[in-house]
Design a protein around this motif. Structure first.
Motif, PDB file in Angstrom:
ATOM      1  N   ILE A  92       0.833  -1.204   0.000  1.00 26.48           N
ATOM      2  CA  ILE A  92       0.000   0.000   0.000  1.00 26.48           C
ATOM      3  C   ILE A  92       0.867   1.253   0.000  1.00 26.48           C
ATOM      4  N   GLU A  93       1.874   1.275   0.819  1.00 27.65           N
ATOM      5  CA  GLU A  93       2.779   2.431   0.864  1.00 27.65           C
ATOM      6  C   GLU A  93       3.449   2.647  -0.497  1.00 27.65           C
ATOM      7  N   ARG A  94       3.895   1.547  -1.100  1.00 29.30           N
ATOM      8  CA  ARG A  94       4.577   1.634  -2.398  1.00 29.30           C
ATOM      9  C   ARG A  94       3.639   2.138  -3.495  1.00 29.30           C
TER      10      ARG A  94
ATOM     11  N   ARG B 168       0.884   3.884  -3.173  1.00 26.10           N
ATOM     12  CA  ARG B 168       0.501   5.280  -2.940  1.00 26.10           C
ATOM     13  C   ARG B 168       1.577   6.217  -3.485  1.00 26.10           C
ATOM     14  N   THR B 169       2.828   5.849  -3.277  1.00 20.59           N
ATOM     15  CA  THR B 169       3.934   6.637  -3.826  1.00 20.59           C
ATOM     16  C   THR B 169       3.892   6.616  -5.350  1.00 20.59           C
ATOM     17  N   MET B 170       3.659   5.436  -5.914  1.00 22.35           N
ATOM     18  CA  MET B 170       3.551   5.327  -7.364  1.00 22.35           C
ATOM     19  C   MET B 170       2.392   6.168  -7.891  1.00 22.35           C
ATOM     20  N   ALA B 171       1.292   6.193  -7.164  1.00 28.69           N
ATOM     21  CA  ALA B 171       0.135   6.989  -7.574  1.00 28.69           C
ATOM     22  C   ALA B 171       0.517   8.464  -7.687  1.00 28.69           C
ATOM     23  N   GLU B 172       1.213   8.946  -6.692  1.00 28.98           N
ATOM     24  CA  GLU B 172       1.645  10.351  -6.717  1.00 28.98           C
ATOM     25  C   GLU B 172       2.571  10.611  -7.896  1.00 28.98           C
ATOM     26  N   GLU B 173       3.477   9.689  -8.167  1.00 30.50           N
ATOM     27  CA  GLU B 173       4.406   9.846  -9.297  1.00 30.50           C
ATOM     28  C   GLU B 173       3.660   9.896 -10.631  1.00 30.50           C
ATOM     29  N   HIS B 174       2.531   9.196 -10.717  1.00 25.55           N
ATOM     30  CA  HIS B 174       1.752   9.133 -11.958  1.00 25.55           C
ATOM     31  C   HIS B 174       0.565  10.101 -11.950  1.00 25.55           C
ATOM     32  N   GLN B 175       0.536  10.959 -10.949  1.00 23.15           N
ATOM     33  CA  GLN B 175      -0.537  11.949 -10.801  1.00 23.15           C
ATOM     34  C   GLN B 175      -1.918  11.304 -10.697  1.00 23.15           C
TER      35      GLN B 175
ATOM     36  N   PRO C 131      -4.016   9.049  -4.749  1.00 25.06           N
ATOM     37  CA  PRO C 131      -3.518   7.977  -3.867  1.00 25.06           C
ATOM     38  C   PRO C 131      -4.620   7.265  -3.097  1.00 25.06           C
ATOM     39  N   GLU C 132      -5.691   7.971  -2.747  1.00 23.25           N
ATOM     40  CA  GLU C 132      -6.796   7.341  -2.020  1.00 23.25           C
ATOM     41  C   GLU C 132      -7.507   6.312  -2.897  1.00 23.25           C
ATOM     42  N   VAL C 133      -7.728   6.659  -4.158  1.00 22.35           N
ATOM     43  CA  VAL C 133      -8.380   5.727  -5.084  1.00 22.35           C
ATOM     44  C   VAL C 133      -7.487   4.507  -5.290  1.00 22.35           C
ATOM     45  N   VAL C 134      -6.210   4.743  -5.512  1.00 21.55           N
ATOM     46  CA  VAL C 134      -5.272   3.641  -5.730  1.00 21.55           C
ATOM     47  C   VAL C 134      -5.227   2.741  -4.503  1.00 21.55           C
ATOM     48  N   GLU C 135      -5.184   3.334  -3.321  1.00 28.36           N
ATOM     49  CA  GLU C 135      -5.162   2.520  -2.105  1.00 28.36           C
ATOM     50  C   GLU C 135      -6.422   1.674  -1.989  1.00 28.36           C
ATOM     51  N   GLN C 136      -7.591   2.255  -2.222  1.00 30.31           N
ATOM     52  CA  GLN C 136      -8.834   1.493  -2.120  1.00 30.31           C
ATOM     53  C   GLN C 136      -8.870   0.346  -3.120  1.00 30.31           C
ATOM     54  N   VAL C 137      -8.434   0.611  -4.342  1.00 27.16           N
ATOM     55  CA  VAL C 137      -8.412  -0.432  -5.374  1.00 27.16           C
ATOM     56  C   VAL C 137      -7.467  -1.554  -4.950  1.00 27.16           C
TER      57      VAL C 137
ATOM     58  N   MET D 293      -8.233  -5.454  -4.156  1.00 32.45           N
ATOM     59  CA  MET D 293      -7.565  -6.484  -4.945  1.00 32.45           C
ATOM     60  C   MET D 293      -6.770  -7.430  -4.046  1.00 32.45           C
ATOM     61  N   ILE D 294      -6.028  -6.881  -3.103  1.00 31.39           N
ATOM     62  CA  ILE D 294      -5.235  -7.715  -2.194  1.00 31.39           C
ATOM     63  C   ILE D 294      -6.142  -8.610  -1.363  1.00 31.39           C
ATOM     64  N   SER D 295      -7.256  -8.081  -0.910  1.00 35.32           N
ATOM     65  CA  SER D 295      -8.193  -8.885  -0.133  1.00 35.32           C
ATOM     66  C   SER D 295      -8.712 -10.063  -0.956  1.00 35.32           C
ATOM     67  N   ALA D 296      -9.088  -9.800  -2.198  1.00 34.45           N
ATOM     68  CA  ALA D 296      -9.591 -10.874  -3.062  1.00 34.45           C
ATOM     69  C   ALA D 296      -8.495 -11.895  -3.355  1.00 34.45           C
ATOM     70  N   PHE D 297      -7.298 -11.424  -3.641  1.00 32.69           N
ATOM     71  CA  PHE D 297      -6.192 -12.345  -3.900  1.00 32.69           C
ATOM     72  C   PHE D 297      -5.831 -13.140  -2.649  1.00 32.69           C
ATOM     73  N   THR D 298      -5.902 -12.516  -1.485  1.00 30.34           N
ATOM     74  CA  THR D 298      -5.588 -13.225  -0.241  1.00 30.34           C
ATOM     75  C   THR D 298      -6.563 -14.371  -0.025  1.00 30.34           C
ATOM     76  N   GLU D 299      -7.836 -14.125  -0.275  1.00 25.73           N
ATOM     77  CA  GLU D 299      -8.826 -15.193  -0.132  1.00 25.73           C
ATOM     78  C   GLU D 299      -8.553 -16.326  -1.128  1.00 25.73           C
ATOM     79  N   ALA D 300      -8.208 -15.978  -2.355  1.00 28.15           N
ATOM     80  CA  ALA D 300      -7.879 -17.003  -3.356  1.00 28.15           C
ATOM     81  C   ALA D 300      -6.627 -17.770  -2.936  1.00 28.15           C
ATOM     82  N   GLU D 301      -5.640 -17.048  -2.414  1.00 29.66           N
ATOM     83  CA  GLU D 301      -4.404 -17.689  -1.973  1.00 29.66           C
ATOM     84  C   GLU D 301      -4.660 -18.585  -0.759  1.00 29.66           C
TER      85      GLU D 301
END
Length: 99
Positions: A58-60, A62-69, A72-78, A82-90
């Motif tokens: 998430i930290e990484r 958010r930084t990438m989001a800022e670099e790409h304008q 960051p809040e939208v990117v974090e939520q997405v 995604m991580i939650s869904a992948f964690t359940e699959a994993e």
């Protein structure tokens, strides 16, 4: 948002969104393949959940989001969704591998 091209109408906007959706889904599929492989290297469900790793990602991103304008809040939520869904699959894969 450096790479966003001006559009003449809504149809052109949607065409670009559809193209990006293709790329995003392909990237999610590739990411999913690596998540599936990761399950084999983890010894227990705590390692699958890996809350510290989630926060690193998430930290990484958010930084990438800022670099790409991007927002960051939208990117974090997405990414959290995604991580939650992948964690359940994993978790499912991990349990199947250890039955």
């Amino acid at each position: 948002m450096k790479n966003v091209q001006p559009c003449r109408d809504l149809a052109e906007v949607r065409q670009h969104i559809d193209r990006l959706d293709q790329e995003i889904v392909a990237a999610i599929a590739e990411r999913g393949g690596y998540v599936h492989q990761a399950a084999a290297f983890k010894r227990n469900e705590q390692e699958v959940r890996a809350p510290q790793r989630v926060e690193q990602v998430i930290e990484r991103v958010r930084t990438m989001a800022e670099e790409h304008q991007a927002d960051p809040e939208v990117v974090e939520q997405v990414y959290r969704a995604m991580i939650s869904a992948f964690t359940e699959a994993e978790m499912h894969t991990h349990r199947s591998n250890n039955d």
